[in-house]
Structures are given as C-alpha cells and as structure tokens.
Design a protein around this motif. Structure first.
Motif, mmCIF file in Angstrom:
data_model
loop_
_atom_site.group_PDB
_atom_site.id
_atom_site.type_symbol
_atom_site.label_atom_id
_atom_site.label_comp_id
_atom_site.label_asym_id
_atom_site.label_seq_id
_atom_site.Cartn_x
_atom_site.Cartn_y
_atom_site.Cartn_z
ATOM 1 N N PRO A 155 131.712 73.334 59.470
ATOM 2 C CA PRO A 155 132.965 74.088 59.375
ATOM 3 C C PRO A 155 132.701 75.591 59.351
ATOM 4 N N GLU A 156 133.672 76.351 59.805
ATOM 5 C CA GLU A 156 133.520 77.807 59.698
ATOM 6 C C GLU A 156 133.581 78.247 58.243
ATOM 7 N N LYS A 157 134.475 77.617 57.464
ATOM 8 C CA LYS A 157 134.651 78.009 56.071
ATOM 9 C C LYS A 157 134.803 76.786 55.177
ATOM 10 N N ILE A 158 134.163 76.843 54.013
ATOM 11 C CA ILE A 158 134.412 75.890 52.937
ATOM 12 C C ILE A 158 134.819 76.716 51.725
ATOM 13 N N ILE A 159 136.056 76.570 51.304
ATOM 14 C CA ILE A 159 136.580 77.345 50.184
ATOM 15 C C ILE A 159 136.908 76.376 49.051
ATOM 16 N N CYS A 160 136.295 76.603 47.898
ATOM 17 C CA CYS A 160 136.484 75.726 46.748
ATOM 18 C C CYS A 160 137.367 76.404 45.708
ATOM 19 N N VAL A 161 138.170 75.608 45.043
ATOM 20 C CA VAL A 161 139.101 76.108 44.031
ATOM 21 C C VAL A 161 138.622 75.648 42.666
ATOM 22 N N LEU A 167 141.001 69.104 51.506
ATOM 23 C CA LEU A 167 141.868 69.064 52.676
ATOM 24 C C LEU A 167 141.193 69.798 53.824
ATOM 25 N N VAL A 168 141.469 69.329 55.019
ATOM 26 C CA VAL A 168 140.889 69.893 56.238
ATOM 27 C C VAL A 168 142.015 70.473 57.084
ATOM 28 N N ILE A 169 141.816 71.684 57.527
ATOM 29 C CA ILE A 169 142.822 72.380 58.321
ATOM 30 C C ILE A 169 142.810 71.870 59.762
ATOM 31 N N GLY A 170 143.986 71.606 60.296
ATOM 32 C CA GLY A 170 144.103 71.191 61.687
ATOM 33 C C GLY A 170 144.749 72.250 62.559
ATOM 34 N N LYS A 171 145.733 72.931 62.003
ATOM 35 C CA LYS A 171 146.473 73.956 62.739
ATOM 36 C C LYS A 171 146.116 75.320 62.192
ATOM 37 N N PRO A 172 145.663 76.245 63.029
ATOM 38 C CA PRO A 172 145.227 77.550 62.518
ATOM 39 C C PRO A 172 146.412 78.391 62.061
ATOM 40 N N HIS A 193 148.826 78.579 51.646
ATOM 41 C CA HIS A 193 149.618 79.818 51.720
ATOM 42 C C HIS A 193 148.823 80.995 51.150
ATOM 43 N N TYR A 194 148.241 80.812 49.978
ATOM 44 C CA TYR A 194 147.537 81.902 49.299
ATOM 45 C C TYR A 194 146.264 82.302 50.044
ATOM 46 N N ILE A 195 145.445 81.319 50.384
ATOM 47 C CA ILE A 195 144.164 81.623 51.030
ATOM 48 C C ILE A 195 144.383 82.246 52.402
ATOM 49 N N SER A 196 145.390 81.771 53.128
ATOM 50 C CA SER A 196 145.630 82.312 54.464
ATOM 51 C C SER A 196 146.172 83.737 54.421
ATOM 52 N N THR A 197 146.552 84.218 53.254
ATOM 53 C CA THR A 197 146.985 85.610 53.130
ATOM 54 C C THR A 197 145.839 86.553 53.431
ATOM 55 N N TRP A 198 144.624 86.171 53.001
ATOM 56 C CA TRP A 198 143.500 87.095 53.149
ATOM 57 C C TRP A 198 142.447 86.642 54.152
ATOM 58 N N THR A 199 142.540 85.423 54.671
ATOM 59 C CA THR A 199 141.616 85.003 55.721
ATOM 60 C C THR A 199 142.331 84.045 56.657
ATOM 61 N N THR A 200 142.031 84.138 57.935
ATOM 62 C CA THR A 200 142.621 83.219 58.905
ATOM 63 C C THR A 200 142.012 81.837 58.734
#
Length: 286
Positions: A73-79, A134-139, A230-237
């Motif tokens: 994956p390009e990014k793995i972001i953990c909460v 969760l895995v993103i499907g739509k950018p 919503h929150y994460i996509s505010t600062w990274t695509t």
C-alpha cells in the motif's frame, strides 16, 4: 467477495476465495492489473463476479503462502486510543479526545495470515492489538463526512503488533515500536464492502493460545470509520489500497499486572465475526 494476495508457483498473485479454493485473477482483469491494489485503482473488481462464476479454482488455500491482502500500500495509517474504554484505561482523568491520534506503519512491518510474527532480539515486549482495518477503494481529498463510507473498498482483520518499550524511546512519537519488521499481521483476506450493511455494530475479538484477551464492538468507537476517512483525507490524499487501522480495544498484554507479552510459540488470533479469523504464531527473530 473475499479477495486475497498470495504467492504460488514462484509468483505473487491475487484472487477471489470460494470455500477453501482460490480463483486466480492475476492475468484476467486486463493489462497492467497485476495486484489487488491495481484492481482497486481501476474498474477491475467489477469484472470479478463474472470471471469467478465461470472460472475453475487453480489453488487451494492450504497450498499457497498468504500475503497481506494489499502487500504494497502507499499508506498505512493507524489510529490510537479509539475505543472509549481505552481512553478510560489510561486512568489519567482526561476527557475524550477531540481528534484521533494517528501514526504511520510501513508495509514490511506486516505479514499475512499463517506466517510467523517475529519477536525481535532487542526486546521481550512484543504485544498484540486486534483491530479492524479498512481499505480505501475510491480516492479522495477533503472527503465529506456524508460521502466517506462510499470510499471503503472493504475490511480486513489486523494485528497491530507493538514492541512496547520501543514506543517510549521518543518523547512524542511511537513510530519505532510500531514498525519492527514482521511484528504485525493482516488478513486473511479483504472482505468487500458489499458484505456489510453497516459498520457500527462489528465485533473484534483477540485470543492468545485460545484465551480471549480483547472483545469490543465498533459501537464504542469514539471516531467512526466515516469520520476517520473524512479527517485523514483533510491532510493527505487517500488512494486505492491505502489502509486505515481503526484502533484496538482494552486488553492488550501490557495492561495486565504483571504484563503478559508474547513469547515464541504463542498463537495470536484476531476475529471479526462475518469477516474471518487472522491467525499467526510467534517466533524469535534470529
């Protein structure tokens, strides 16, 4: 659908799971589609049901090596600290956070279902954290909260294995202890979003050697799947194949008195009913 990535006949492949068999998709979704991440980025997944209904299985699950469903994956972001009981677990009197705590993990820190979790020689404090990823499907960037769940391709089980003493090396960061090679796991597969009517009633359970250590439901999340996107996509695509791991319940080994860290030979299972069971044995890294 249940989609997997795996190694067979000396090649990395991906496919769809039917019962205990695999219908290989590696060369069937058009030019340039050689991985599940590629399939998510295009329209390849729309072709899968038609192909799977006509094709014969080529492998059984038992004869292949499973990889993380999205191996690169390009990014793995953990909460961190996302279940409400976890915030109470700190016993510091703090109010619920206004925003999620996040940190990155690297692809090499994860293995697939059935592969060994490596306890590094630098520490005896390898711990488990059962999660739903969760895995993103739509950018998207700056995704509206109302639209956020529509960007989910699917879900998978995740063990966010952590080397506890190394998360305390830095004053403000936990990255070191969260990224030892092969310390965590994902899988066994990606269950596509159409298998879930809703995301606010999913249960996550963690067992060590058959003993239940963690159990909670996404009804207790402080930040929902949609809000995280919503929150994460505010600062990274967010891009197809990106992974967001949504937090772990109370009951990690570090919270016992005395702590109960993982040892070689231990078997860690992360189960999400309706999604599957991720199972890995612990081994000492040589």
């Amino acid at each position: 659908m249940k989609l997997i990535s795996y190694e067979a006949q000396g090649r990395r492949r991906f496919g769809v799971v039917r019962d205990d068999s695999i219908i290989d998709l590696t060369d069937r979704l058009g030019p340039g589609v050689s991985s599940l991440r590629d399939a998510l980025a295009g329209d390849g997944l729309k072709l899968v049901p038609g192909i799977a209904d006509k094709a014969k299985p080529e492998f059984s699950l038992s004869e292949v090596k499973l990889l993380p469903p999205i191996p690169s994956p390009e990014k793995i972001i953990c909460v961190g600290v996302n279940y409400s009981h976890r915030n109470e677990e700190y016993k510091d009197g703090s109010a619920a956070p206004k925003y999620p705590s996040v940190f990155p993990r690297f692809p090499g820190s994860f293995v697939g279902h059935g592969n060994a979790l490596m306890r590094p020689p630098e520490s005896e404090q390898l711990d488990y954290e059962g999660e739903i990823a969760l895995v993103i499907g739509k950018p998207g960037r700056r995704i509206a909260l109302a639209d956020a769940e529509g960007h989910i391709a699917g879900l998978m089980c995740l063990n966010e294995g952590t080397v506890r003493d190394w998360v305390r090396h830095g004053k403000f960061n936990v990255t070191q202890g969260k990224n030892f090679d092969a310390s965590g796991a994902m899988g066994p597969w990606l269950a596509t979003a159409d298998e879930f009517e809703r995301y606010d009633d999913l249960e996550v359970i963690t067992r060590v050697n058959g003993e239940e250590r963690q159990r909670d439901t996404t009804a207790n999340l402080m930040f929902s799947f949609g809000f995280l996107i919503h929150y994460i996509s505010t600062w990274t695509t967010l891009r197809p194949g990106d992974i967001i791991s949504t937090g772990t319940p109370i009951g990690a080994g570090v919270r016992f008195d005395p702590p109960r860290f993982l040892k070689a030979g231990d078997v860690v299972e992360v189960e999400v009913p309706g999604l599957g069971v991720l199972s890995n044995v612990v081994a000492d890294e040589q």
